[in-house]
Design a protein around this motif. Structure first.
Motif, PDB file in Angstrom:
ATOM      1  N   GLN A 116       0.954  -1.205  -0.087  1.00 49.18           N
ATOM      2  CA  GLN A 116       0.089  -0.028  -0.013  1.00 49.18           C
ATOM      3  C   GLN A 116       0.869   1.202  -0.079  1.00 49.18           C
ATOM      4  O   GLN A 116       1.705   1.465   0.921  1.00 49.18           O
ATOM      5  CB  GLN A 116      -1.017  -0.103   1.196  1.00 49.18           C
TER       6      GLN A 116
ATOM      7  N   HIS B 133     -12.879  -1.554   2.866  1.00 50.19           N
ATOM      8  CA  HIS B 133     -11.676  -1.963   3.695  1.00 50.19           C
ATOM      9  C   HIS B 133     -11.961  -1.553   4.960  1.00 50.19           C
ATOM     10  O   HIS B 133     -12.427  -0.208   5.273  1.00 50.19           O
ATOM     11  CB  HIS B 133     -10.372  -1.199   2.839  1.00 50.19           C
TER      12      HIS B 133
ATOM     13  N   HIS C 244     -11.462  -0.851   9.434  1.00 52.08           N
ATOM     14  CA  HIS C 244     -10.512  -0.370  10.658  1.00 52.08           C
ATOM     15  C   HIS C 244     -11.006  -1.206  11.640  1.00 52.08           C
ATOM     16  O   HIS C 244     -11.739  -2.243  11.318  1.00 52.08           O
ATOM     17  CB  HIS C 244     -10.520   1.217  10.698  1.00 52.08           C
TER      18      HIS C 244
ATOM     19  N   ASP D 198      -8.387  -5.649   6.606  1.00 49.73           N
ATOM     20  CA  ASP D 198      -7.485  -5.139   7.194  1.00 49.73           C
ATOM     21  C   ASP D 198      -6.953  -6.156   8.414  1.00 49.73           C
ATOM     22  O   ASP D 198      -7.968  -5.711   9.492  1.00 49.73           O
ATOM     23  CB  ASP D 198      -7.250  -3.558   7.595  1.00 49.73           C
TER      24      ASP D 198
ATOM     25  N   TRP E   8      -6.246  -4.226  11.938  1.00 50.12           N
ATOM     26  CA  TRP E   8      -7.315  -3.597  12.612  1.00 50.12           C
ATOM     27  C   TRP E   8      -8.554  -4.163  13.049  1.00 50.12           C
ATOM     28  O   TRP E   8      -9.256  -4.067  14.132  1.00 50.12           O
ATOM     29  CB  TRP E   8      -7.802  -2.267  11.825  1.00 50.12           C
TER      30      TRP E   8
ATOM     31  N   HIS F   2      -5.047  -6.724   4.052  1.00 50.25           N
ATOM     32  CA  HIS F   2      -3.513  -5.990   4.615  1.00 50.25           C
ATOM     33  C   HIS F   2      -2.780  -6.706   5.611  1.00 50.25           C
ATOM     34  O   HIS F   2      -3.366  -7.210   6.756  1.00 50.25           O
ATOM     35  CB  HIS F   2      -4.228  -4.700   5.270  1.00 50.25           C
TER      36      HIS F   2
ATOM     37  N   LYS G  13      -0.145  -6.589   8.250  1.00 53.24           N
ATOM     38  CA  LYS G  13       0.238  -5.686   9.138  1.00 53.24           C
ATOM     39  C   LYS G  13       0.154  -6.392  10.579  1.00 53.24           C
ATOM     40  O   LYS G  13      -0.556  -7.182  10.914  1.00 53.24           O
ATOM     41  CB  LYS G  13      -0.539  -4.455   9.249  1.00 53.24           C
TER      42      LYS G  13
ATOM     43  N   GLU H 224       1.237  -2.874   4.662  1.00 55.35           N
ATOM     44  CA  GLU H 224       0.856  -1.694   4.862  1.00 55.35           C
ATOM     45  C   GLU H 224       1.603  -1.440   6.449  1.00 55.35           C
ATOM     46  O   GLU H 224       1.523  -2.135   7.212  1.00 55.35           O
ATOM     47  CB  GLU H 224      -0.496  -1.581   4.689  1.00 55.35           C
TER      48      GLU H 224
END
Length: 270
Positions: free
Chosen positions: A7, A125, A127, A157, A160, A183, A185, A242
């Protein structure tokens, strides 16, 4: 491992300074795919930089749900050779009730039809607040997903979702093939940040506790997220590295995530 993406928001400061150099540096790390953000605002620059670096953009982020002219965004996506357009953010104050979930799902479904007319997929997407916010004890994300048309895709994601209290691998398994990308992460997961939400104006205007969650993100495999289990739960999904923020050199952090995926992602589809 299939080729991961990155990203571009992770290196937004470098992008603002010199988009060509930033994309070239990601290519030097080994990336052949990238996920641009707000790509409709600088389509020509991104196309030039991506082409020069030999990097494709299968997916991209843009604020489509609230756009007055979504067609312009979809046209820009086509110009960049994308197949999937993702809206990255609807603020927490619009994820409060069952009616909220229905309203957003209806809009996403309509946009998916508009995207399909241009040969594109459209999705959303998350959070943490879509999992933190509950309706009758259920994460509002579940109500949203239940009302999506079959053609709508999702980018999860996973950091999150985990912060929001979700079992991210279980979420991915429940969503199945609808998950087009994840994502990748990692970072510190603290219960204190689960219910600490950003402002309604921006995901980046956050209380101190949530800012720590940004800054304490780590390369994949170095934090509290079970990244290996997440990858195994979504073998079909494009892996998108990301960072929302990083205390060190973000390019180095991205490189470490890329290397970790090369060694540990045995589930990815070709």
């Amino acid at each position: 491992m299939s080729a991961p993406s990155v990203q571009l928001y992770s290196v937004r400061d470098a992008i603002d300074e010199d988009v060509d150099a930033a994309v070239a540096r990601l290519a030097e790390i080994g990336f052949t795919r990238a996920e641009p953000y707000a790509f409709h605002l600088r389509t020509a620059d991104l196309k030039r930089a991506l082409t020069a670096a030999g990097v494709s953009a299968p997916s991209g982020h843009a604020a489509v749900i609230d756009a007055e002219d979504a067609s312009a965004i979809f046209d820009a996506a086509g110009e960049l050779g994308m197949t999937t357009v993702i809206d990255p953010f609807i603020p927490t104050d619009r994820w409060q009730t069952a009616d909220d979930a229905s309203r957003i799902a209806e809009r996403v479904n309509a946009l998916s039809e508009q995207a399909a007319a241009r040969g594109l997929e459209f999705g959303y997407h998350n959070h943490q607040w879509e999992f933190t916010n509950k309706v009758d004890g259920r994460p509002i994300y579940e109500l949203f997903v239940e009302q999506l048309a079959p053609a709508v895709v999702l980018e999860v994601d996973t950091f999150w979702a985990t912060v929001g209290g979700a079992d991210a691998p279980a979420v991915l398994r429940s969503l199945g093939e609808r998950v087009r990308a994840i994502h990748v992460k990692d970072g510190v997961i603290d219960d204190a940040i689960r219910n600490v939400l950003p402002s309604s104006e921006s995901a980046l205007i956050v209380p101190e506790a949530l800012q720590a969650a940004f800054e304490n993100q780590t390369p994949a495999g170095q934090g509290d997220v079970d990244v290996a289990a997440i990858l195994a739960a979504a073998p079909q999904a494009l892996r998108v590295v990301e960072f929302d923020a990083y205390k060190g050199d973000v390019f180095q952090g991205i490189a470490e995530s890329f290397a970790w995926l090369a060694e540990n992602d045995t589930e990815a589809a070709a």
